[in-house]
Design an enzyme around this catalytic site. Structure first.
Site, PDB file in Angstrom:
ATOM      1  N   GLU A 183       5.866 -10.882  17.790  1.00  0.00           N
ATOM      2  CA  GLU A 183       5.462 -10.205  16.545  1.00  0.00           C
ATOM      3  C   GLU A 183       6.482 -10.394  15.428  1.00  0.00           C
ATOM      4  O   GLU A 183       7.442  -9.623  15.327  1.00  0.00           O
ATOM      5  CB  GLU A 183       5.256  -8.699  16.807  1.00  0.00           C
ATOM      6  CG  GLU A 183       4.822  -7.952  15.552  1.00  0.00           C
ATOM      7  CD  GLU A 183       4.594  -6.450  15.770  1.00  0.00           C
ATOM      8  OE1 GLU A 183       4.813  -5.959  16.888  1.00  0.00           O
ATOM      9  OE2 GLU A 183       4.198  -5.791  14.809  1.00  0.00           O
ATOM     10  N   LYS A 225       1.416 -12.073  17.255  1.00  0.00           N
ATOM     11  CA  LYS A 225       0.995 -10.864  16.531  1.00  0.00           C
ATOM     12  C   LYS A 225       1.576 -10.913  15.118  1.00  0.00           C
ATOM     13  O   LYS A 225       2.674 -10.409  14.877  1.00  0.00           O
ATOM     14  CB  LYS A 225       1.476  -9.617  17.281  1.00  0.00           C
ATOM     15  CG  LYS A 225       1.180  -8.311  16.560  1.00  0.00           C
ATOM     16  CD  LYS A 225       1.330  -7.107  17.486  1.00  0.00           C
ATOM     17  CE  LYS A 225       1.200  -5.811  16.715  1.00  0.00           C
ATOM     18  NZ  LYS A 225       1.063  -4.645  17.582  1.00  0.00           N
TER      19      LYS A 225
HETATM   20  P1  13P Z   1       0.517  -1.169  12.828  1.00  0.00           P
HETATM   21  O1  13P Z   1      -0.828  -1.702  13.216  1.00  0.00           O
HETATM   22  O2  13P Z   1       0.512   0.298  12.491  1.00  0.00           O
HETATM   23  O3  13P Z   1       1.200  -2.023  11.800  1.00  0.00           O
HETATM   24  O4  13P Z   1       1.432  -1.261  14.106  1.00  0.00           O
HETATM   25  C1  13P Z   1       1.397  -2.407  14.858  1.00  0.00           C
HETATM   26  C2  13P Z   1       2.639  -2.490  15.632  1.00  0.00           C
HETATM   27  O5  13P Z   1       2.609  -2.593  16.824  1.00  0.00           O
HETATM   28  C3  13P Z   1       3.920  -2.493  14.928  1.00  0.00           C
HETATM   29  O6  13P Z   1       4.907  -3.005  15.755  1.00  0.00           O
END
Ligand code: 13P
Length: 346
Positions: A183, A225
């Site tokens: 991510e 992600k």
């Molecule tokens: P949000 O969808 O609220 O941005 O959170 C996703 C997430 O896992 C942040 O690390």
């Protein structure tokens, strides 16, 4: 690719494919204690271990959640927690056919000598922690890198440091049999334009895949992600859903190898309905023409309406669960390109 005692490419690939199975997506419920407490504080919910446990019980026991959610991302506190009757959340999720995942980063800290930039920590001792989480039943993990856009940032060295940490984490996950959710989040804060976000997002993703390849990460056994490509929150020029969908897919098309099975967007603070509408449009436009699934891994865009209904009161649990399931169903529809604004009129 590295060969070692634990890693099984076929199992990792199968798990990654299950996480992005058609019509399903991920539910991020891995807020750290300070983040969860901050969200509770805004709604006057007590900031206690028991409140957090009760809220997470509400989420994992939502009837029908497994129809739309393939995997739930937990945090260290939650993976050890139980329902009031003593059943581990891990078991509740397994019984609902939801795969358990675990956030393993230790948060984003200031990057030395780089004002305004962050580096995510948590690599020390990670191998041992991953082995423990695997033993407990987790089958995937998450690590979030944070990239801000501003004057002269992100720097090349900031991007490289974060991409390197993500890749070291991903390789360690695969060694322990866990699918890494990679991510790299380009933040919405600031007045940058859609075009500036596009350039930075592409640069981030290029660096991430260079480092993933250097660290010998199996691309078939991971999930990306990313953020959607959006103008900054205070940018004077807004972007239409069409522009967001087209620009986001163009950036991913240029940077994400076809071997990656799926892309599961974070919501990043977008309003829930807009996050569903934008994901939907991407699938309407491009489904069947892309090598990877376009899915979701939302926290706020699934949970927020439910949290606002619950407000810490047992009596509100049923209504909050209905709101949670509704958002999960809207996002399932968005994965299929079947979401409509009419779905919101309940
Ligand atoms: P949000 O969808 O609220 O941005 O959170 C996703 C997430 O896992 C942040 O690390």
């Amino acid at each position: 690719m590295a060969d070692n005692a634990f890693m099984n490419p076929q199992i990792l690939t199968d798990t990654a494919n299950k996480l992005v199975a058609a019509g399903k997506g991920l539910l991020a419920m891995d807020e750290s204690t300070p983040t969860c407490n901050a969200r509770f504080a805004k709604l006057n919910i007590p900031q206690t271990v028991e409140s957090r446990r009760a809220y997470r019980e509400l989420i994992v026991t939502t009837p029908g959640l497994g129809e739309c959610i393939s995997g739930a991302i937990l945090c260290d506190e939650t993976i050890r927690q139980q329902k009031k009757d003593g059943t581990l959340f891990l078991k509740v999720l397994t019984d609902a056919c939801i795969i358990s995942g675990i956030k393993v980063d230790a948060g984003a800290k200031d990057l030395a000598a780089h004002p305004g930039e962050k580096i995510t920590e948590g690599l020390d001792g990670l191998r041992e922690r991953l082995q423990e989480y695997f033993q407990m039943g987790a089958r995937f993990a998450k690590w979030r890198a944070v990239i801000a856009i501003g004057e002269d940032i992100p720097s090349r060295s900031g991007l490289e440091a974060n991409a390197h940490a993500l890749a070291r984490y991903a390789a360690l996950c695969q060694e322990s049999g866990l699918v890494p959710i990679v991510e790299p989040e380009v933040l919405m804060d600031g007045d940058h334009t859609l075009e500036q976000c596009r350039k930075v997002t592409e640069e981030v993703l290029r660096n991430v895949f260079i480092q993933l390849n250097c660290q010998r990460v199996l691309l078939e056994g991971m999930i990306l992600k990313p953020n959607m490509v959006l103008p900054g929150l205070t940018c004077p020029t807004s972007a239409t859903p069409d522009e967001v969908a087209n620009t986001t897919v163009k950036s991913l098309w240029r940077t994400v190898p076809a071997a990656v099975p799926g892309i599961a967007f974070l919501s990043g603070g977008q309003p829930s309905e807009l996050a569903s509408a934008r994901l939907n449009l991407m699938n309407v436009r491009f489904k069947g023409h892309l090598p990877w699934a376009l899915s979701f891994s939302f926290a706020r865009a699934i949970q927020q309406p439910a949290l606002e209904i619950w407000r810490g009161w047992e009596i509100n649990v049923g209504a909050a669960q209905a709101a949670l399931l509704h958002r999960a169903r809207c996002n399932r529809a968005a994965r299929r390109g079947e979401y409509t604004a009419g779905m919101e009129k309940r």
